[in-house]
Scaffold this motif. Structure first.
Motif, PDB file in Angstrom:
ATOM      1  N   ASP A 124       1.182  -1.467  -0.106  1.00 41.70           N
ATOM      2  CA  ASP A 124      -0.347  -0.052   0.005  1.00 41.70           C
ATOM      3  C   ASP A 124       0.959   1.372  -0.005  1.00 41.70           C
ATOM      4  O   ASP A 124       1.433   1.608   1.088  1.00 41.70           O
ATOM      5  N   ASP A 125       1.191   1.762  -1.032  1.00 38.63           N
ATOM      6  CA  ASP A 125       2.098   2.807  -1.044  1.00 38.63           C
ATOM      7  C   ASP A 125       1.440   4.096  -1.872  1.00 38.63           C
ATOM      8  O   ASP A 125       0.086   3.947  -3.004  1.00 38.63           O
ATOM      9  N   SER A 126       2.342   4.932  -3.241  1.00 38.40           N
ATOM     10  CA  SER A 126       1.881   5.958  -3.035  1.00 38.40           C
ATOM     11  C   SER A 126       1.336   6.069  -4.780  1.00 38.40           C
ATOM     12  O   SER A 126       0.345   6.931  -5.109  1.00 38.40           O
ATOM     13  N   ARG A 127       1.603   4.566  -4.758  1.00 36.86           N
ATOM     14  CA  ARG A 127       0.867   3.875  -6.321  1.00 36.86           C
ATOM     15  C   ARG A 127      -0.875   4.008  -5.824  1.00 36.86           C
ATOM     16  O   ARG A 127      -1.232   4.145  -7.228  1.00 36.86           O
ATOM     17  N   ARG A 128      -1.284   3.737  -5.195  1.00 41.36           N
ATOM     18  CA  ARG A 128      -2.683   3.652  -4.606  1.00 41.36           C
ATOM     19  C   ARG A 128      -2.779   5.245  -3.932  1.00 41.36           C
ATOM     20  O   ARG A 128      -3.778   5.956  -4.420  1.00 41.36           O
ATOM     21  N   TRP A 129      -2.233   5.736  -2.641  1.00 41.27           N
ATOM     22  CA  TRP A 129      -2.838   7.223  -2.070  1.00 41.27           C
ATOM     23  C   TRP A 129      -2.427   8.743  -2.029  1.00 41.27           C
ATOM     24  O   TRP A 129      -1.599   9.453  -1.778  1.00 41.27           O
ATOM     25  N   GLY A 130      -1.003   8.334  -3.259  1.00 39.55           N
ATOM     26  CA  GLY A 130      -0.180   9.042  -4.154  1.00 39.55           C
ATOM     27  C   GLY A 130       1.250   9.484  -3.541  1.00 39.55           C
ATOM     28  O   GLY A 130       1.775   9.005  -2.604  1.00 39.55           O
ATOM     29  N   THR A 131       0.961  10.686  -3.547  1.00 37.58           N
ATOM     30  CA  THR A 131       2.530  11.631  -3.101  1.00 37.58           C
ATOM     31  C   THR A 131       2.598  11.618  -1.425  1.00 37.58           C
ATOM     32  O   THR A 131       1.473  12.091  -1.127  1.00 37.58           O
ATOM     33  N   LEU A 132       4.218  11.633  -1.269  1.00 40.57           N
ATOM     34  CA  LEU A 132       4.353  11.933   0.137  1.00 40.57           C
ATOM     35  C   LEU A 132       4.549  13.259  -0.111  1.00 40.57           C
ATOM     36  O   LEU A 132       6.203  13.944   0.021  1.00 40.57           O
ATOM     37  N   PRO A 133       4.256  13.975   0.896  1.00 41.58           N
ATOM     38  CA  PRO A 133       4.521  15.332   1.547  1.00 41.58           C
ATOM     39  C   PRO A 133       5.625  15.566   2.496  1.00 41.58           C
ATOM     40  O   PRO A 133       5.652  14.526   3.398  1.00 41.58           O
ATOM     41  N   ALA A 134       6.599  16.053   1.860  1.00 37.09           N
ATOM     42  CA  ALA A 134       7.931  16.656   3.126  1.00 37.09           C
ATOM     43  C   ALA A 134       7.350  16.493   4.270  1.00 37.09           C
ATOM     44  O   ALA A 134       8.463  15.884   5.193  1.00 37.09           O
ATOM     45  N   ARG A 135       6.430  17.283   5.141  1.00 34.88           N
ATOM     46  CA  ARG A 135       6.359  17.459   6.693  1.00 34.88           C
ATOM     47  C   ARG A 135       5.631  16.017   6.870  1.00 34.88           C
ATOM     48  O   ARG A 135       5.774  16.378   8.042  1.00 34.88           O
ATOM     49  N   ASN A 136       5.718  15.308   6.274  1.00 39.50           N
ATOM     50  CA  ASN A 136       5.320  13.957   7.201  1.00 39.50           C
ATOM     51  C   ASN A 136       6.159  12.953   7.795  1.00 39.50           C
ATOM     52  O   ASN A 136       5.786  12.254   8.035  1.00 39.50           O
ATOM     53  N   LEU A 137       7.392  13.335   6.909  1.00 43.86           N
ATOM     54  CA  LEU A 137       8.176  12.757   7.223  1.00 43.86           C
ATOM     55  C   LEU A 137       8.807  12.570   8.502  1.00 43.86           C
ATOM     56  O   LEU A 137       8.929  13.221   9.392  1.00 43.86           O
ATOM     57  N   VAL A 138       9.173  11.632   9.355  1.00 43.22           N
ATOM     58  CA  VAL A 138       9.323  11.071  10.578  1.00 43.22           C
ATOM     59  C   VAL A 138      10.723  10.941  10.784  1.00 43.22           C
ATOM     60  O   VAL A 138      11.500  11.332  11.326  1.00 43.22           O
ATOM     61  N   GLY A 139      11.469  10.152  10.006  1.00 43.09           N
ATOM     62  CA  GLY A 139      12.922  10.140   9.947  1.00 43.09           C
ATOM     63  C   GLY A 139      13.026   9.026   9.034  1.00 43.09           C
ATOM     64  O   GLY A 139      12.161   8.322   7.990  1.00 43.09           O
ATOM     65  N   LYS A 140      14.982   8.287   9.193  1.00 38.27           N
ATOM     66  CA  LYS A 140      15.027   6.998   8.122  1.00 38.27           C
ATOM     67  C   LYS A 140      14.738   6.176   8.976  1.00 38.27           C
ATOM     68  O   LYS A 140      16.358   6.326   9.968  1.00 38.27           O
TER      69      LYS A 140
END
Length: 179
Positions: free
Chosen positions: A138-154
């Motif tokens: 379940d990834d960007s192919r289904r729900w779209g891109t990831l906004p930079a502000r949603n990043l938690v970490g590596k």
């Protein structure tokens, strides 16, 4: 794998406020191939983990189960089969080694599922994230891109791994680096 507990470097992509997720301090940006933990765009109360395959401005394409970045096919080499059990049933899929920039990692592809081909340009301030289980993610192919502000970490390392099928710790995975 399911049952892995991971260490996350929350400073990799900058220091953010706990409310609103605004960046207070620039410390770095995701690189292609990073395994990132982020707040799920459709429900920010949930954390997700996926591989960053597209950076802002990139053109991402998926054709016949092969990833293309900016018109170039991502390196892919057959690595045998992968057998696993999930939800009470077993399955066998193809395993590949993918070369995404400087990052070499394993992916799995189910040859019996239909390829869902697409072309997409990643907007500024956003990332395209895909799971290494290419036909079951379940990834960007289904729900779209990831906004930079949603990043938690590596994601950096597995600190604990629970083998649910055997109801015990999987000592062999503890301390593995996430690649």
């Amino acid at each position: 794998l399911v049952g892995d507990f991971i260490l996350v470097n929350k400073f990799s992509y900058g220091l953010r406020t706990p409310v609103g997720f605004y960046k207070m301090l620039e410390l770095g940006e995701p690189e292609r191939g990073d395994v990132a933990v982020f707040r799920f765009p459709q429900d920010p109360s949930k954390d997700f983990i996926k591989r960053i395959v597209g950076l802002p401005g990139d053109t991402i394409a998926y054709r016949n189960k092969r990833l293309y970045v900016n018109g170039e096919a991502v390196g892919l080499e057959a690595a045998g089969i992968y057998s696993a059990a999930a939800s009470g049933r077993s399955f066998v899929v193809q395993r590949y080694t993918e070369q995404l920039g400087d990052v070499e990692h394993a992916i799995i592809v189910n040859p019996s599922t239909v390829s869902q081909d697409f072309d997409f340009v990643v907007p500024d301030g956003e990332y395209f994230a895909m799971g290494d289980n290419r036909d079951g993610s379940d990834d960007s192919r289904r729900w779209g891109t990831l906004p930079a502000r949603n990043l938690v970490g590596k994601a950096v390392m597995i600190w604990m791994s629970w083998d649910g099928a055997r109801n015990r710790i999987d000592w062999g995975r503890i301390g593995d680096r996430i690649q």
